[in-house]
Design an enzyme around this catalytic site. Structure first.
Site, short mmCIF file in Angstrom:
data_model
loop_
_atom_site.label_atom_id
_atom_site.label_comp_id
_atom_site.label_asym_id
_atom_site.label_seq_id
_atom_site.Cartn_x
_atom_site.Cartn_y
_atom_site.Cartn_z
N ILE A 194 -7.67 7.31 -0.50
CA ILE A 194 -7.41 5.88 -0.63
C ILE A 194 -8.16 5.20 0.51
O ILE A 194 -8.04 5.61 1.67
CB ILE A 194 -5.90 5.56 -0.60
CG1 ILE A 194 -5.64 4.04 -0.74
CG2 ILE A 194 -5.21 6.12 0.62
CD1 ILE A 194 -4.17 3.69 -0.92
N SER A 195 -8.98 4.23 0.19
CA SER A 195 -9.83 3.59 1.20
C SER A 195 -8.98 2.86 2.23
O SER A 195 -7.85 2.44 1.96
CB SER A 195 -10.78 2.58 0.55
OG SER A 195 -11.66 3.24 -0.33
N GLN A 196 -9.57 2.68 3.43
CA GLN A 196 -8.84 1.92 4.44
C GLN A 196 -8.75 0.47 4.00
O GLN A 196 -9.67 -0.07 3.37
CB GLN A 196 -9.50 2.06 5.80
CG GLN A 196 -10.84 1.39 5.98
CD GLN A 196 -11.49 1.83 7.28
OE1 GLN A 196 -12.18 2.84 7.33
NE2 GLN A 196 -11.25 1.06 8.33
N ARG A 225 0.83 -1.22 0.00
CA ARG A 225 0.00 0.00 0.00
C ARG A 225 0.86 1.27 0.00
O ARG A 225 0.45 2.30 -0.50
CB ARG A 225 -0.93 -0.01 1.22
CG ARG A 225 -2.02 1.09 1.20
CD ARG A 225 -2.96 0.92 2.38
NE ARG A 225 -4.07 1.84 2.37
CZ ARG A 225 -4.33 2.71 3.35
NH1 ARG A 225 -3.53 2.78 4.40
NH2 ARG A 225 -5.38 3.52 3.29
#
Length: 213
Positions: free
Chosen positions: A60-62, A34
């Site tokens: 950016i999504s968790q 990530r």
């Protein structure tokens, strides 16, 4: 920052604790760093289970939400997938480990360009990224086995539903505002669509058109 063993273990533990239990999804998320998708001020928080700001006012999504959405797709190795909302490219990179072909679209040209650079660096040859109006889908490549939408619509978008194969699955956040949204799984059947509510989420809104970045 390197994708060190401690950070990897902590992230995988967080994913499991939030309900990401599919072994193939966990393996894909272990493979994809990530940290490669987050630049600048927030780079040192890349391995925390939280959403983070990226370019163009997006996020950016968790990781746990990425994992749960990926798990909900029930991907097979021969599936052709459409992702609406490329963002950083993190979700598409994970999909690339699980599906035959991934098409990803975003209305922000700088995001698509940055994501493509990471895809190339990772040699993800089965991902194709476009700058386009994601609410329209990709009719030229339809139908899709799976569709994932990483921005919230008021209702599952009809144009995207129409691009789903019979037997196909779409995962999409749905809600009237940015505070009350539900993650919905849609199964296309011979006679229509079956809807299943999975959990509460919070995403940026799905907007039409191409942004003037």
């Amino acid at each position: 920052m390197s994708f060190d063993a401690d950070a990897k273990m902590q992230l995988v533990f967080a994913l499991r604790s939030k309900g990401v239990t599919d072994r193939t999804v966990l393996t894909a998320m272990e493979k994809i760093d990530r940290g490669l998708f987050i630049q600048g001020y927030f780079a040192d928080r890349a391995y925390e289970d939280m959403p983070l700001p990226i370019s163009c006012g997006q996020t950016i999504s968790q990781p746990s939400v990425v994992g749960l959405m990926t798990q909900a797709l029930q991907l097979g190795p021969r599936d052709k997938v459409l992702e609406v909302g490329t963002g950083s490219g993190y979700q598409a990179a994970i999909l690339s480990q699980l599906a035959r072909r991934v098409y990803t679209v975003d209305r922000h040209k700088p995001l698509v360009r940055e994501a493509q650079e990471v895809f190339e660096a990772l040699n993800l040859t089965n991902v194709t990224a476009f700058t386009s109006d994601g609410s329209q889908g990709l009719p030229d490549q339809a139908p899709f086995d799976r569709i994932i939408v990483t921005a919230a619509a008021e209702d599952p978008p009809p144009l995207l539903l129409a691009q789903l194969k019979i037997g196909g699955i779409m995962v999409v956040p749905v809600g009237q505002s940015d505070t009350v949204q539900s993650l919905i799984r849609v199964l296309r059947t011979e006679t229509g669509y079956d809807y299943e509510e999975l959990r509460s989420v919070r995403f940026v809104p799905l907007l039409g058109g191409v942004a003037r970045d």
